[in-house]
Design an enzyme around this catalytic site. Sequence first.
Site, PDB file in Angstrom:
ATOM      1  N   ASN A   1       8.911   1.085  -6.799  1.00  0.00           N
ATOM      2  CA  ASN A   1       8.383  -0.265  -6.571  1.00  0.00           C
ATOM      3  C   ASN A   1       8.853  -1.218  -7.669  1.00  0.00           C
ATOM      4  OD1 ASN A   1       6.739   0.606  -4.324  1.00  0.00           O
ATOM      5  ND2 ASN A   1       5.433   1.600  -5.848  1.00  0.00           N
TER       6      ASN A   1
ATOM      7  N   HIS B   1      -4.795  -0.264   1.031  1.00  0.00           N
ATOM      8  CA  HIS B   1      -4.445   0.796   0.080  1.00  0.00           C
ATOM      9  C   HIS B   1      -5.667   1.656  -0.268  1.00  0.00           C
ATOM     10  CE1 HIS B   1      -3.172   2.231  -4.026  1.00  0.00           C
ATOM     11  NE2 HIS B   1      -2.005   2.336  -3.400  1.00  0.00           N
TER      12      HIS B   1
ATOM     13  N   GLU C   1      -4.431  -7.017   1.897  1.00  0.00           N
ATOM     14  CA  GLU C   1      -3.282  -7.047   0.981  1.00  0.00           C
ATOM     15  C   GLU C   1      -2.405  -8.214   1.389  1.00  0.00           C
ATOM     16  OE1 GLU C   1      -1.309  -3.199   0.748  1.00  0.00           O
ATOM     17  OE2 GLU C   1      -3.256  -2.221   0.795  1.00  0.00           O
TER      18      GLU C   1
ATOM     19  N   SER D   1       1.606  -2.126   1.622  1.00  0.00           N
ATOM     20  CA  SER D   1       2.433  -1.252   0.789  1.00  0.00           C
ATOM     21  C   SER D   1       3.296  -0.283   1.576  1.00  0.00           C
ATOM     22  CB  SER D   1       1.542  -0.484  -0.185  1.00  0.00           C
ATOM     23  OG  SER D   1       0.605   0.312   0.515  1.00  0.00           O
TER      24      SER D   1
ATOM     25  N   ASP E   1      -5.127  -8.264  -2.349  1.00  0.00           N
ATOM     26  CA  ASP E   1      -4.388  -7.408  -3.277  1.00  0.00           C
ATOM     27  C   ASP E   1      -2.903  -7.770  -3.171  1.00  0.00           C
ATOM     28  OD1 ASP E   1      -3.132  -5.416  -4.700  1.00  0.00           O
ATOM     29  OD2 ASP E   1      -4.275  -3.764  -3.822  1.00  0.00           O
TER      30      ASP E   1
ATOM     31  N   HIS F   1       2.222  -5.826  -4.102  1.00  0.00           N
ATOM     32  CA  HIS F   1       3.653  -5.827  -3.771  1.00  0.00           C
ATOM     33  C   HIS F   1       4.222  -7.232  -3.628  1.00  0.00           C
ATOM     34  CE1 HIS F   1       3.784  -1.481  -3.253  1.00  0.00           C
ATOM     35  NE2 HIS F   1       2.535  -1.631  -2.826  1.00  0.00           N
TER      36      HIS F   1
ATOM     37  N   LYS G   1       4.482  -2.785 -10.574  1.00  0.00           N
ATOM     38  CA  LYS G   1       5.531  -2.868  -9.555  1.00  0.00           C
ATOM     39  C   LYS G   1       6.612  -3.834 -10.012  1.00  0.00           C
ATOM     40  CE  LYS G   1       2.623  -0.422  -6.642  1.00  0.00           C
ATOM     41  NZ  LYS G   1       1.341  -0.343  -6.013  1.00  0.00           N
TER      42      LYS G   1
HETATM   43  C1  LIG Z   1       0.159   0.470  -6.167  1.00  0.00           C
HETATM   44  C2  LIG Z   1      -0.979  -0.203  -5.565  1.00  0.00           C
HETATM   45  C3  LIG Z   1      -2.203  -0.266  -6.225  1.00  0.00           C
HETATM   46  C4  LIG Z   1      -2.457   0.497  -7.486  1.00  0.00           C
HETATM   47  O1  LIG Z   1      -1.802  -0.036  -8.578  1.00  0.00           O
HETATM   48  P1  LIG Z   1      -1.442   0.923  -9.815  1.00  0.00           P
HETATM   49  O2  LIG Z   1      -1.192  -0.010 -10.919  1.00  0.00           O
HETATM   50  O3  LIG Z   1      -0.238   1.695  -9.393  1.00  0.00           O
HETATM   51  O4  LIG Z   1      -2.625   1.798 -10.040  1.00  0.00           O
HETATM   52  C5  LIG Z   1      -3.211  -1.008  -5.652  1.00  0.00           C
HETATM   53  N1  LIG Z   1      -3.044  -1.632  -4.479  1.00  0.00           N
HETATM   54  C6  LIG Z   1      -1.883  -1.567  -3.798  1.00  0.00           C
HETATM   55  C7  LIG Z   1      -1.760  -2.291  -2.508  1.00  0.00           C
HETATM   56  C8  LIG Z   1      -0.821  -0.838  -4.308  1.00  0.00           C
HETATM   57  O5  LIG Z   1       0.307  -0.752  -3.623  1.00  0.00           O
END
Ligand SMILES: *Cc1c(COP(=O)(O)O)cnc(C)c1O
Length: 388
Positions: A45, A131, A178, A182, A207, A210, A241
Amino acid sequence: MRDPAAELRALERDGLRRRLRPLDSAQGPRVALADHGDCLNFSSNDYLGLASDEGLKESYQKNIGRFGVGSGASRLVCGTMAAHLRLEEKIAALKRTEAAITYSSGYAAATGSLPALCGKGDIILLDKLCHASLIDGARLSGATLRIFPHNDLDRLESHLRWSARRIDHDGRILVVTESVFSMDGDLAPLAGIVECKERHGALLLVDEAHALGVLGPRGRGLAAATGLEGRVDFQMGTFSKAVGLSGGYLCGDRAMIDLLINRARSFIYSTAPSPALAATVDEALDLVSGERGDHLRATLLAHRRAFSPDATSAIFPVILGENETALAASTALLEKGFLVPAIRYPTVPKGSARLRITLSAAHRDTDITSLKNALAELRENRYHSITP
Ligand SMILES: *Cc1c(COP(=O)(O)O)cnc(C)c1O
C-alpha cells in the site's frame, strides 16, 4: 480441547491457510522474497513509494538523534512530546478540522475511537465492505450494529429512518464508511451519504486509509476532493499507506478529540509511538501535501490509466471466486516474477477470492506493461475472468 494442528489443517483444506512470506530487501516496487528471489511488487500500500524514500530515511535518523528512539510511556502518562502534538496539528490542518488524535496504528485508531464515541444505546451503521478494524471497533463499542449493503444509499436511508425512530434523545447514530475501499478500490458515494446522515441527525466517520496522499487536492483525501470535509464529522486514516510510515489518526471537533483522549482505550493504555516516528511522519506529510507529492500523484495516476482506463484508485481487484483459483493465479504470477497476493475470506466475502493488485508511483512504466502482459497471458491460458 481443540488441537491447533487440526485447525490449521482445516484452514489448509479450505484454501484459507496464511503463511508469512519474509522479504530480504527493503519495501519497494522491487523486492527480494526470501524463498523465491527478486520480483516486482504489486502488493503493498506504499502508493507513493515513500517507505524507502532516501530523504525520509535521513529524516528518521536525524529525528532519532533529536528525540530518542522510545517514548517511555502512554501519551497521558509522560509519553506526549512536542513531536506528537505537532503531528496532530499538522494532520488536523491538512484535513481542515479543529483537532486530531494520533494512535500507534490505523487499527488502534478504529478500535479505540469507535467504542469511545459510541456505546450501549447508540447505533452504528456500517457499510458491508468496511475494514476489519472498523467492524472490530464497532463490535467493541457495545452499540447496536446495522450493516448496509455496499454503497447502497437507499438502504442506508432506511436504516437511518429505523435508527432515528429507535434512538433516545441523547443517543448517537454513527454512519461508518471508507472513502476508497481497501479490497475493491471503489469509492463511497460521499455526497449522498453526507446528505442522508444530515437528514437524520447522524454523525459520519470516513476511513480515508487508502485515500490520504492519493486522492484530492494535495492528497488530502476524498472528503477534500468532494468539498465535503466540513460535513464529515470524523476523518480517520493511517500513515502506513501512501505516507509510507505508520500510525493512525482521527480528525474532528476539539471536544470530540478531547473525549477520545479521555476514553479511547487503545490510546490511553498503549505506549505512545516513538517520537522520532511522529516527527518523521510530520515531514512525510509535508512531502505528500507538497509539490513532490503532486508529482508522485501524477505518476501514480498515469500508471493507473495505463493499467486500466476506468481506474478509480490505485487498487485493482481481479475477482476469481474460489480460494484455490485465486491462490493458483497468485502462484502463477509469482512464477513469472510478480508478487500479487490472493485475498480470501474473511478479508473479503466468501466466494469472492481475488487477486489484489496495487500500483505505486515508484513503479516504472515498463513494470505496468509487463504486469498487463502477464495478466493477459494468464487470461488466455486459464483464467478467463481476468480483466484488469
Ligand atoms: C490498513 C487499514 C487500516 C489499518 O491501518 P494500519 O495503520 O495498517 O493499522 C484501517 N482501515 C483501513 C480501511 C485500512 O485499509
